[in-house]
Every structure is written in structure tokens, then in C-alpha cells.
Design a protein around this motif. Structure first.
Motif, PDB file in Angstrom:
ATOM      1  N   ALA A   1       0.851  -1.194   0.000  1.00 57.04           N
ATOM      2  CA  ALA A   1       0.000   0.000   0.000  1.00 57.04           C
ATOM      3  C   ALA A   1       0.882   1.237   0.000  1.00 57.04           C
ATOM      4  CB  ALA A   1      -0.909   0.007   1.223  1.00 57.04           C
ATOM      5  N   VAL A   2       0.399   2.255  -0.682  1.00 58.10           N
ATOM      6  CA  VAL A   2       1.092   3.536  -0.738  1.00 58.10           C
ATOM      7  C   VAL A   2       0.054   4.630  -0.517  1.00 58.10           C
ATOM      8  CG1 VAL A   2       2.454   5.109  -2.163  1.00 58.10           C
ATOM      9  CG2 VAL A   2       2.806   2.653  -2.376  1.00 58.10           C
ATOM     10  N   ALA A   3       0.351   5.560   0.371  1.00 63.55           N
ATOM     11  CA  ALA A   3      -0.547   6.688   0.627  1.00 63.55           C
ATOM     12  C   ALA A   3       0.058   7.939   0.006  1.00 63.55           C
ATOM     13  CB  ALA A   3      -0.742   6.884   2.124  1.00 63.55           C
ATOM     14  N   LEU A   4      -0.785   8.670  -0.711  1.00 64.85           N
ATOM     15  CA  LEU A   4      -0.354   9.917  -1.330  1.00 64.85           C
ATOM     16  C   LEU A   4      -1.064  11.086  -0.671  1.00 64.85           C
ATOM     17  CD1 LEU A   4      -0.602   9.024  -5.122  1.00 64.85           C
ATOM     18  CD2 LEU A   4       1.428   8.998  -3.681  1.00 64.85           C
ATOM     19  N   LYS A   5      -0.418  12.230  -0.718  1.00 66.10           N
ATOM     20  CA  LYS A   5      -1.026  13.473  -0.237  1.00 66.10           C
ATOM     21  C   LYS A   5      -0.790  14.526  -1.296  1.00 66.10           C
ATOM     22  CE  LYS A   5      -1.067  16.806   3.494  1.00 66.10           C
ATOM     23  NZ  LYS A   5      -0.432  17.267   4.722  1.00 66.10           N
ATOM     24  N   TYR A   6      -1.813  15.345  -1.524  1.00 69.11           N
ATOM     25  CA  TYR A   6      -1.661  16.435  -2.482  1.00 69.11           C
ATOM     26  C   TYR A   6      -2.307  17.689  -1.938  1.00 69.11           C
ATOM     27  CZ  TYR A   6      -1.974  19.304  -6.625  1.00 69.11           C
ATOM     28  OH  TYR A   6      -1.869  20.353  -7.500  1.00 69.11           O
ATOM     29  N   ASP A   7      -1.526  18.738  -1.858  1.00 65.20           N
ATOM     30  CA  ASP A   7      -2.017  20.071  -1.518  1.00 65.20           C
ATOM     31  C   ASP A   7      -1.800  20.946  -2.734  1.00 65.20           C
ATOM     32  OD1 ASP A   7      -2.788  19.697   1.218  1.00 65.20           O
ATOM     33  OD2 ASP A   7      -0.672  19.644   1.755  1.00 65.20           O
TER      34      ASP A   7
ATOM     35  N   VAL B   1       3.362   9.735   1.299  1.00 62.64           N
ATOM     36  CA  VAL B   1       3.426  10.044   2.732  1.00 62.64           C
ATOM     37  C   VAL B   1       3.498   8.792   3.595  1.00 62.64           C
ATOM     38  CG1 VAL B   1       2.383  12.333   2.574  1.00 62.64           C
ATOM     39  CG2 VAL B   1       0.911  10.335   2.865  1.00 62.64           C
ATOM     40  N   ALA B   2       3.213   7.633   2.996  1.00 66.06           N
ATOM     41  CA  ALA B   2       3.345   6.362   3.717  1.00 66.06           C
ATOM     42  C   ALA B   2       3.399   5.241   2.695  1.00 66.06           C
ATOM     43  CB  ALA B   2       2.163   6.153   4.662  1.00 66.06           C
TER      44      ALA B   2
END
Length: 93
Positions: free
Chosen positions: A9-15, A24-25
Motif C-alpha cells: 500500500a502507498v498513501a499519497l497526499k496532495y495540496d 506520505v506512507a
């Protein structure tokens, strides 16, 4: 020998102020399960695509996604936005 592949699993963050989404993880096995569990608890959308996960998994934590992944990640973000809009309309109906 074709052993069972471990879940990743891969967590993404976008601002909007960022140049691109960033990792992010990430993790596999137990850690992947925990990432998915946390996403479910926070009611975050989960997109499943082994090929995309493999490409993202090779990135480092806090690394922006490379340009060759912009198109697929943009499509995922648009799809998630569409689902959010549908969900909001259903709760306001």
C-alpha cells in the motif's frame, strides 16, 4: 517458485501549493494493512491498482511523484473528486 505476493500500500497526499502529489506512507504486509485500516477509519478513498502501487512503492517517503505518473494519478484524483461529489449530493438529498 511463484510464492504469494505480499500486499503493498502507498498513501499519497496532495495540496494545491505542492508541485505534485507526494508519498506520505508505504508498506507491505502488516504495514500495508495498517495503512489501509487508517484510510478506512478516516473515510479516505482507496484506489486499488497493483501496477500503480508497484511504481509508487519504489519512491521514497516525502518524494513527489515523477512526471511519468502525473497522468494516472491525476485520473485517480479526478475520479475520487467525482465520488466525493456524488457522496455529498446523496447526503444533501
Amino acid at each position: 517458485m511463484g510464492g504469494k505476493r505480499r500486499k503493498k500500500a502507498v498513501a499519497l497526499k496532495y495540496d494545491v501549493q505542492d508541485i505534485a502529489p507526494k508519498v506520505v506512507a508505504k508498506g507491505q504486509g502488516f504495514i500495508a494493512d495498517k495503512i489501509l485500516e487508517k484510510a478506512q477509519q478516516q473515510k479516505l478513498p482507496i484506489y486499488k491498482d497493483e501496477e500503480v502501487v508497484e511504481k509508487l512503492y519504489n519512491l521514497e517517503i516525502q518524494q513527489y511523484i515523477p512526471e511519468d505518473l502525473y497522468k494516472i494519478v491525476a485520473e485517480i484524483l479526478i475520479f475520487i473528486g467525482y465520488l466525493d461529489k456524488i457522496a455529498k449530493n446523496e447526503t444533501n438529498a
